[in-house]
Design a protein around this motif. Structure first.
Motif, short mmCIF file in Angstrom:
data_model
loop_
_atom_site.label_atom_id
_atom_site.label_comp_id
_atom_site.label_asym_id
_atom_site.label_seq_id
_atom_site.Cartn_x
_atom_site.Cartn_y
_atom_site.Cartn_z
N ARG A 794 0.31 -5.18 0.28
CA ARG A 794 -1.17 -4.67 0.09
C ARG A 794 -1.55 -3.54 1.24
NH1 ARG A 794 -4.78 -9.22 1.17
NH2 ARG A 794 -4.10 -8.31 3.06
N ASP A 795 -0.37 -3.33 1.86
CA ASP A 795 -0.56 -2.48 2.69
C ASP A 795 0.45 -2.21 2.82
OD1 ASP A 795 -1.86 -3.20 5.72
OD2 ASP A 795 -0.28 -4.25 4.18
N GLY A 796 1.79 -2.17 2.29
CA GLY A 796 3.65 -2.14 2.64
C GLY A 796 3.69 -0.93 1.72
N VAL A 797 3.39 -0.77 0.81
CA VAL A 797 3.29 -0.45 -0.18
C VAL A 797 3.13 1.67 0.19
CG1 VAL A 797 3.75 1.19 -2.75
CG2 VAL A 797 3.40 -1.67 -2.03
N ASP A 798 4.25 2.96 0.13
CA ASP A 798 3.36 3.93 0.33
C ASP A 798 4.16 4.65 -0.43
OD1 ASP A 798 2.96 6.39 1.07
OD2 ASP A 798 4.48 6.78 2.66
N VAL A 799 3.59 4.98 -2.08
CA VAL A 799 4.09 5.73 -2.80
C VAL A 799 3.40 6.73 -3.75
CG1 VAL A 799 5.21 5.26 -5.91
CG2 VAL A 799 5.20 4.07 -3.53
N PRO A 800 3.64 7.95 -2.82
CA PRO A 800 2.74 9.08 -3.06
C PRO A 800 3.45 9.51 -4.64
CG PRO A 800 4.49 9.72 -1.26
CD PRO A 800 4.92 8.80 -1.32
N GLY A 801 2.25 10.10 -5.31
CA GLY A 801 2.66 11.19 -6.53
C GLY A 801 2.54 10.22 -7.31
N HIS A 802 3.00 10.54 -8.54
CA HIS A 802 3.35 10.66 -10.55
C HIS A 802 3.30 8.64 -10.05
CE1 HIS A 802 1.86 10.59 -14.40
NE2 HIS A 802 2.76 10.74 -14.65
N SER A 803 4.41 8.04 -9.68
CA SER A 803 5.14 6.44 -9.82
C SER A 803 3.78 5.65 -9.60
CB SER A 803 5.37 6.16 -8.95
OG SER A 803 7.26 7.32 -9.31
N LEU A 804 2.00 6.37 -8.96
CA LEU A 804 1.43 4.69 -8.33
C LEU A 804 0.05 5.45 -9.01
CD1 LEU A 804 0.32 2.23 -7.50
CD2 LEU A 804 0.36 3.06 -5.27
N ARG A 805 -0.49 5.76 -10.33
CA ARG A 805 -1.58 5.90 -10.62
C ARG A 805 -3.06 4.99 -10.34
NH1 ARG A 805 2.41 6.56 -13.00
NH2 ARG A 805 2.48 6.37 -14.91
N LEU A 806 -2.49 3.41 -10.45
CA LEU A 806 -3.22 2.63 -11.46
C LEU A 806 -2.63 0.93 -10.27
CD1 LEU A 806 -5.59 1.53 -13.41
CD2 LEU A 806 -3.16 0.70 -14.83
N VAL A 807 -4.22 0.87 -9.20
CA VAL A 807 -4.25 -0.53 -8.96
C VAL A 807 -5.30 -1.23 -9.46
CG1 VAL A 807 -4.87 -1.06 -6.40
CG2 VAL A 807 -3.86 0.54 -6.38
N VAL A 808 -4.30 -2.46 -9.47
CA VAL A 808 -5.69 -3.34 -10.01
C VAL A 808 -6.00 -4.72 -9.42
CG1 VAL A 808 -6.04 -4.63 -12.61
CG2 VAL A 808 -4.81 -2.51 -12.66
N MET A 809 -6.85 -5.01 -9.39
CA MET A 809 -6.59 -6.27 -8.64
C MET A 809 -7.25 -7.56 -9.05
SD MET A 809 -8.15 -5.53 -5.15
CE MET A 809 -6.87 -7.00 -3.29
N GLU A 810 -6.63 -8.48 -9.29
CA GLU A 810 -7.60 -10.09 -10.02
C GLU A 810 -8.52 -9.98 -9.48
OE1 GLU A 810 -5.66 -13.39 -9.56
OE2 GLU A 810 -5.64 -13.58 -7.68
N GLN A 811 -8.87 -9.71 -8.73
CA GLN A 811 -10.62 -10.57 -7.94
C GLN A 811 -11.02 -9.89 -6.21
OE1 GLN A 811 -9.99 -14.85 -8.60
NE2 GLN A 811 -9.59 -14.74 -6.44
N VAL A 812 -11.59 -10.45 -6.34
CA VAL A 812 -12.19 -9.52 -5.10
C VAL A 812 -11.30 -10.65 -4.07
CG1 VAL A 812 -13.75 -10.31 -2.96
CG2 VAL A 812 -14.52 -9.98 -5.75
#
Ligand code: SF4
Length: 907
Positions: A794-812
């Motif tokens: 949740r907050d260990g990922v630092d991926v600037p640019g095109h490699s990360l363009r969608l975050v999907v959370m399964e629920q609240v």
């Protein structure tokens, strides 16, 4: 054309299997055929455990290119994918899965040929290591034998080659300096290479950060600054500017503490702007100005490695030890976890043995160790004492303050980056756990390993034999401690608990704890395989009685430990003739290790003491059985501070002169109250300075939050369908976040094959046999890859640019309703407390999406019941839409085609 090694090669992905024979013919095959081929003859493959998991055949082995890479290029970074391998070796990237086996043949030949090249940088030590690997029947050894010639003169043994650390003179206390805003702005301009007009927010942030370095005006009351800085503010250089200036002018040390290894790595890079290359740049006296420090359990222990190389490890673990020894000779700092040891190396050996190569159990014999002067840990400790900047993590800063060996080395100026995690780190640092695994460790530390165990581990009597023979009272204390430690759980305790045959007062207590936890289980078997817990209240008479007996047994042990500590101090105060410098350092080390174990036993006694009586409102206590994959692995009692920032304030803040907590997500919307409470300030009666800096990003155009309202809760098939379609719409580049491992696995199992056939690789934590850091490296490296994970991502990922363009959370992301959470919720305002936690989690997860001003992306929550009161988690201006899955897919697809069109027109 690149030469190839004419050996058969196998590649398996979720999309299928491909075999290539020695004559150069590649063909698709079924899993069964692949398994049979691999059993018949050793096949070239990349990441054998991953191939094994793709084939569903755990025993698979072969000629793993990753092992060869680790031998030929020790301490060199590589993303362990076909593409990563191609890049690392300067080969053409394979265009599709079917071309991977050919790449493996080329890569094998390239690596083997490297060993014949006159300029091979890692030649030193290779021939010697190979001789051992031949004896260990390493599968690559026969192929390497022909390529590595014996050196003309003998190679020096690793332990002779490593440099020795130098003792450093104690630093005088830092000068009292005031940093002017102009000087801070000028320093920042020097670090960023841009003018103040270009970065007004960053300048203001840096000038604010400088306040934490002002001279302290009252004892026990540090300057405390809470600085929220939206993503993109440039906070790292923002605080490094005043920190470097202060270190320069005062001659003192600044500690920057992080929570994630990713940020530590980034800091190491960024600090080079202020101090030059932190790895190689030295001051005129040869000392490094910037040092990375981690807990000692992260570093290679040379004594343990020597033991492993000399027969302590057998089979595959012995091969791992040889590869680790190769790495150690070329490593920058001996950091095995998150340093330059490839994160994928231990997983190739299914983690066997890697922990035993570190000093996990505090058994270091310090100056009594033959490698003491070359020890990586000692080198880092010494270097940090004289450094301008120490890059550490929250846990180490706290442990160091609580039980550091040298009070002069305690941090006094501290920047806590990722400051929203300080609470969590304090929570675990100041916890007490009276469990089977903790107590058996103590037993082994006191008595030594039980009969039949291998290795060099020894008990107190052997480690302090010289003291025992010189000082009678000390010798008696050791003997008494060893007798008392017999009451602690021994080998096989878990088995005995399960069979109802506990032995000794502690095991009897744990058996009663286990029985109580199962008796009170309310999950009706639903949670089968996962941890169980119950509150430490209304406990029955027999359990209380056993707690009393266990408490008495612990007191019996603590007494002689205290006496031994006193005797060591007496011997140190009036040293005998035989006590030379190294002997003294060893006794000091033993005294220190004894000290914090005495504190641990005292904390266990206090926990047991209250079981029969009223609860202490400062603490939350509970009983737990820890399980994973349906297997129990620990049983015991736990204690946490209701507010762990109280001990944090006393132990860390009170002794500091200036501290700063900074993060993109410190406060809750516009509300600072919870951030202030979670800083520890109230415990010291101080009012922290509060400042907030908005992100420069244009969230209104760069991001969109989509709340999908028609994926029914609890319907895994629908959930998997939604994930699969969203990933397809985005063409990969998705990070999927889950609150339960079970659902993550279920979703992955349903969609991975289909996505792979469409050229969209899907990786997952808790599924793929790959460490989390490497998974993120793989994800970053491939814009078509997607990654599923849980909290750590949740907050260990630092991926600037095109490699990360969608975050999907399964629920609240509701907090887990644990006993600890319930107590804090009650104390923290009920549902408002939950809401704060959820908003913080959403804000952190959203923060993964937009890392630079060019990033674009969608943040999707698959929850019809997403409460509006949580929307303030997202940065102001971010558009939020509630819609159906089909509509969401259109939004995502439209944005992807818009981005592609823009990229094309840019080109
Ligand atoms: S000094 Fe301690 S940690 Fe270092 S190599 Fe020796 S035993 Fe291991």
């Amino acid at each position: 054309m690149t030469a190839t090694l004419p050996l058969p090669a196998l590649h398996a992905s979720h999309g299928g299997c491909w075999l290539r024979d020695g004559a150069g013919q590649t063909r698709g095959c079924g899993k069964g055929e692949a398994i049979v081929s691999a059993a018949d003859t050793p096949l070239l493959m990349l990441n054998a455990p991953l191939v094994a998991s793709r084939l569903g055949y755990p025993d698979l082995s072969g000629l793993d290119l990753l092992e060869l890479f680790a031998f030929v290029h020790p301490a060199r970074f590589m993303v362990p994918t076909p593409k990563g391998l191609a890049h690392a070796l300067d080969l053409a990237e394979p265009d599709g899965d079917e071309h991977v086996p050919a790449l493996l043949q080329q890569a094998a030949e390239t690596l083997l040929a490297q060993c014949q090249a006159p300029n091979w940088p890692a030649r030193e030590g290779a021939w010697t290591a190979l001789q051992s690997l031949i004896r260990l029947r390493w599968s690559w050894a026969p192929l390497l034998t022909a390529r590595i010639v014996a050196p003309e003169k003998g190679e020096s043994w690793l332990f002779a080659r490593l440099p020795e650390w130098e003792d450093v003179a104690e630093r005088p206390q830092p000068a009292q300096v005031m940093l002017t805003p102009e000087a801070v702005a000028a320093q920042l301009a020097r670090l960023t290479g841009s003018t103040a007009e270009n970065r007004p927010t960053q300048v203001a942030y840096a000038q604010e950060a400088a306040q934490a370095f002002a001279p302290r005006t009252r004892e026990g009351q540090p300057h405390l600054l809470l600085a929220q800085a939206g993503t993109g503010t440039g906070k790292t250089l923002g605080y490094l500017a005043p920190a470097s200036l202060w270190a320069q002018q005062s001659g003192g040390t600044v500690w920057v503490s992080t929570f994630t290894k990713a940020l530590q790595r980034q800091l190491r890079q960024e600090s080079r702007r202020a101090w030059g290359d932190a790895g190689s740049d030295r001051r005129s006296d040869g000392s490094p100005p910037v040092v990375v420090r981690k807990g000692r359990e992260n570093y290679l222990c040379l004594l343990n490695l020597e033991d492993a190389l000399q027969g302590g490890f057998t089979g595959r673990a012995a091969i791992l030890a040889q590869l680790v020894a190769r790495w150690a000779a070329y490593s920058q700092d001996g950091d095995m976890i998150g340093g330059d040891l490839p994160g994928w190396l231990p997983t190739l050996f299914r983690q066997r043995g890697i922990k035993a190569l570190t000093d996990q159990r505090g058994e270091c014999v310090y100056a009594g160790c033959p490698h003491y002067r070359k020890c990586f840990i000692e080198r880092a400790v010494r270097a940090s004492a004289g450094a301008d900047l120490v890059i550490a993590n929250h846990a180490l800063v706290m442990v160091n303050a609580a039980r550091g060996r040298d009070t002069a080395q305690r941090p006094t100026r501290i920047v806590f980056d990722e400051g929203h995690h300080v609470f969590e780190a304090a929570d675990s640092t100041f916890a007490a756990a009276l469990t089977g695994s903790e107590t058996i460790e103590l037993r082994r530390w006191v008595i030594g390993p039980e009969r039949g165990s291998k290795g060099r581990r020894r008990g107190l009597a052997a480690r302090l034999a010289d003291l025992a023979s010189y000082d009678e009272a000390g010798g008696k204390a050791i003997a008494a401690a060893c007798r008392a430690a017999e009451a602690l759980p021994g080998d096989g305790w878990l088995q005995r608990l399960a069979e109802g045959t506990p032995s000794g007062p502690l095991e009897e207590l744990l058996a009663a704890v286990r029985a109580t936890v199962y008796a009170r289980d309310e999950s009706g078997g639903q949670e089968a395989g996962y941890g169980l817990e119950t509150e430490a209240a209304q406990l029955d008479g027999p359990l209380i009685e056993r707690a009393g007996a266990a408490q008495a047994a612990l007191a019996e042990l603590r007494g002689p430990m205290i006496r031994l500590g006193v005797r060591i101090e007496a011997v140190l105060a009036e040293p005998p003739d035989w006590l030379d410098g190294p002997g003294r350092a060893r006794l000091e080390g033993a005294r220190h290790a004894l000290g914090w174990r005495i504190d641990t036993v005292a904390a266990w006694e206090a926990l047991l003491d209250r079981l029969g009586g009223p609860a202490d409102p400062q603490f939350v206590d509970w009983l737990a059985v820890e399980r994973a994959e349906a297997r129990e692995f620990d049983v015991g009692l736990h204690r946490r501070w209701l507010d762990p920032m109280q001990p944090f304030a006393k132990v860390v803040l009170e002794g500091a002169h200036g501290a700063m907590l900074t993060s993109a997500t410190l406060k809750d919307g516009n509300d600072w109250d919870s951030a202030v409470v979670r800083s520890g300030a109230p415990a010291l009666g101080i009012a922290p300075r509060l400042s907030s800096f908005d992100s420069p990003f244009d969230y209104a155009t760069q991001a969109e939050v989509l709340i999908v309202t028609d994926v029914p809760k609890g319907d895994v098939a629908a959930l998997a369908g939604a994930y699969g379609r969203l990933i397809e719409s985005a063409g990969g580049g998705a990070l999927g976040l889950f609150t339960a491992i079970r659902r993550l696995r279920a979703v992955h199992g349903r969609i991975a094959d289909r996505l792979a056939r469409g050229g969209l690789p899907l990786y997952a934590q808790h599924v793929d046999p790959i460490d989390t850091g490497t998974l993120v490296d793989i994800f970053r490296d491939d814009p078509r890859a997607s990654l599923l994970g849980t909290d750590a991502l949740r907050d260990g990922v630092d991926v600037p640019g095109h490699s990360l363009r969608l975050v999907v959370m399964e629920q609240v992301p509701w907090p887990k309703p644990s006993i600890l959470h319930r107590a804090r919720r009650l104390a923290g305002g009920g549902s408002a407390y939950d809401d704060r936690i959820i908003r913080a989690r959403l804000a952190q997860a959203f923060g993964r999406l937009i890392r630079s001003s060019n990033d674009r992306g969608h943040f999707v929550v698959l929850s019809a019941a997403f409460p509006s009161r949580l929307l303030s988690a997202f940065p102001p201006g971010t558009p939020v839409t509630r819609l159906t899955l089909d509509q969401a897919l259109q939004h995502v697809a439209a944005s992807v085609s818009h981005t592609s069109a823009k990229q094309e027109s840019d080109i």
